[in-house]
Design a protein around this motif. Structure first.
Motif, PDB file in Angstrom:
ATOM      1  N   THR A   1      -2.311  21.803 -31.394  1.00 15.46           N
ATOM      2  CA  THR A   1      -1.223  20.833 -31.298  1.00 15.46           C
ATOM      3  C   THR A   1      -0.339  21.008 -30.075  1.00 15.46           C
ATOM      4  O   THR A   1       0.599  20.240 -29.884  1.00 15.46           O
ATOM      5  CB  THR A   1      -0.322  20.910 -32.551  1.00 15.46           C
ATOM      6  N   HIS A   2      -0.618  21.994 -29.256  1.00 18.05           N
ATOM      7  CA  HIS A   2       0.148  22.280 -28.040  1.00 18.05           C
ATOM      8  C   HIS A   2       1.583  22.692 -28.323  1.00 18.05           C
ATOM      9  O   HIS A   2       2.432  22.623 -27.457  1.00 18.05           O
ATOM     10  CB  HIS A   2       0.106  21.090 -27.068  1.00 18.05           C
TER      11      HIS A   2
ATOM     12  N   ALA B   1       0.978  33.338 -38.841  1.00 21.50           N
ATOM     13  CA  ALA B   1      -0.150  32.691 -39.539  1.00 21.50           C
ATOM     14  C   ALA B   1      -0.484  31.346 -38.909  1.00 21.50           C
ATOM     15  O   ALA B   1      -1.658  30.985 -38.776  1.00 21.50           O
ATOM     16  CB  ALA B   1       0.173  32.518 -41.023  1.00 21.50           C
ATOM     17  N   GLN B   2       0.542  30.618 -38.508  1.00 24.45           N
ATOM     18  CA  GLN B   2       0.294  29.313 -37.888  1.00 24.45           C
ATOM     19  C   GLN B   2      -0.311  29.479 -36.496  1.00 24.45           C
ATOM     20  O   GLN B   2      -1.164  28.692 -36.085  1.00 24.45           O
ATOM     21  CB  GLN B   2       1.592  28.510 -37.817  1.00 24.45           C
ATOM     22  N   VAL B   3       0.105  30.510 -35.774  1.00 26.08           N
ATOM     23  CA  VAL B   3      -0.497  30.802 -34.467  1.00 26.08           C
ATOM     24  C   VAL B   3      -1.986  31.069 -34.640  1.00 26.08           C
ATOM     25  O   VAL B   3      -2.818  30.533 -33.901  1.00 26.08           O
ATOM     26  CB  VAL B   3       0.205  31.993 -33.779  1.00 26.08           C
ATOM     27  N   SER B   4      -2.328  31.873 -35.632  1.00 27.79           N
ATOM     28  CA  SER B   4      -3.741  32.180 -35.887  1.00 27.79           C
ATOM     29  C   SER B   4      -4.530  30.913 -36.176  1.00 27.79           C
ATOM     30  O   SER B   4      -5.633  30.723 -35.661  1.00 27.79           O
ATOM     31  CB  SER B   4      -3.872  33.144 -37.066  1.00 27.79           C
ATOM     32  N   THR B   5      -3.960  30.030 -36.985  1.00 24.37           N
ATOM     33  CA  THR B   5      -4.624  28.764 -37.303  1.00 24.37           C
ATOM     34  C   THR B   5      -4.782  27.907 -36.055  1.00 24.37           C
ATOM     35  O   THR B   5      -5.853  27.340 -35.812  1.00 24.37           O
ATOM     36  CB  THR B   5      -3.836  27.990 -38.384  1.00 24.37           C
ATOM     37  N   GLU B   6      -3.738  27.805 -35.246  1.00 21.75           N
ATOM     38  CA  GLU B   6      -3.795  27.022 -34.005  1.00 21.75           C
ATOM     39  C   GLU B   6      -4.936  27.510 -33.109  1.00 21.75           C
ATOM     40  O   GLU B   6      -5.723  26.716 -32.604  1.00 21.75           O
ATOM     41  CB  GLU B   6      -2.472  27.139 -33.242  1.00 21.75           C
TER      42      GLU B   6
ATOM     43  N   GLU C   1      -8.623  27.180 -34.993  1.00 24.84           N
ATOM     44  CA  GLU C   1      -9.110  25.812 -35.139  1.00 24.84           C
ATOM     45  C   GLU C   1      -9.386  25.155 -33.787  1.00 24.84           C
ATOM     46  O   GLU C   1     -10.314  24.361 -33.649  1.00 24.84           O
ATOM     47  CB  GLU C   1      -8.134  24.978 -35.965  1.00 24.84           C
ATOM     48  N   SER C   2      -8.606  25.516 -32.788  1.00 21.35           N
ATOM     49  CA  SER C   2      -8.858  25.001 -31.443  1.00 21.35           C
ATOM     50  C   SER C   2     -10.224  25.468 -30.946  1.00 21.35           C
ATOM     51  O   SER C   2     -11.026  24.687 -30.432  1.00 21.35           O
ATOM     52  CB  SER C   2      -7.753  25.475 -30.500  1.00 21.35           C
TER      53      SER C   2
END
Length: 93
Positions: free
Chosen positions: A63-64, A73-78, A81-82
């Motif tokens: 999502t940039h 956790a959100q950083v890991s997902t970003e 998934e990228s």
């Protein structure tokens, strides 16, 4: 230098504000016409470029959003998934 300052300004803003600005900028881009819109590679062009061996292709984030402002956790997902999307679209390892 001006572009770098603008990027830093965007990074400092709340994500909702950044999304609003991106929407406005996309409207300007669309109004400029097709010649100005064709600035990005499509998946096939990117795969061809990657297959040439002249460049490497890497992911950054979905999502940039500024990663330093997100929970771990959100950083890991970003990041995960990228990379998953990139590898899937490019049929790469």
């Amino acid at each position: 230098e001006d572009i770098r300052a603008l990027v830093e300004w965007f990074k400092s803003r709340p994500f909702a504000e950044v999304e609003t600005w991106i929407g406005r900028l996309e409207g300007v881009d669309a109004a400029a016409g097709p010649a100005q819109q064709d600035r990005f590679l499509d998946w096939a062009e990117l795969a061809t470029l990657m297959g040439s061996g002249l460049v490497s292709v890497g992911s950054h984030a979905m999502t940039h959003r500024p990663l330093t402002r997100l929970p771990r956790a959100q950083v890991s997902t970003e990041l995960r998934e990228s990379r998953r999307l990139l590898m899937c679209k490019l049929d790469a390892e």
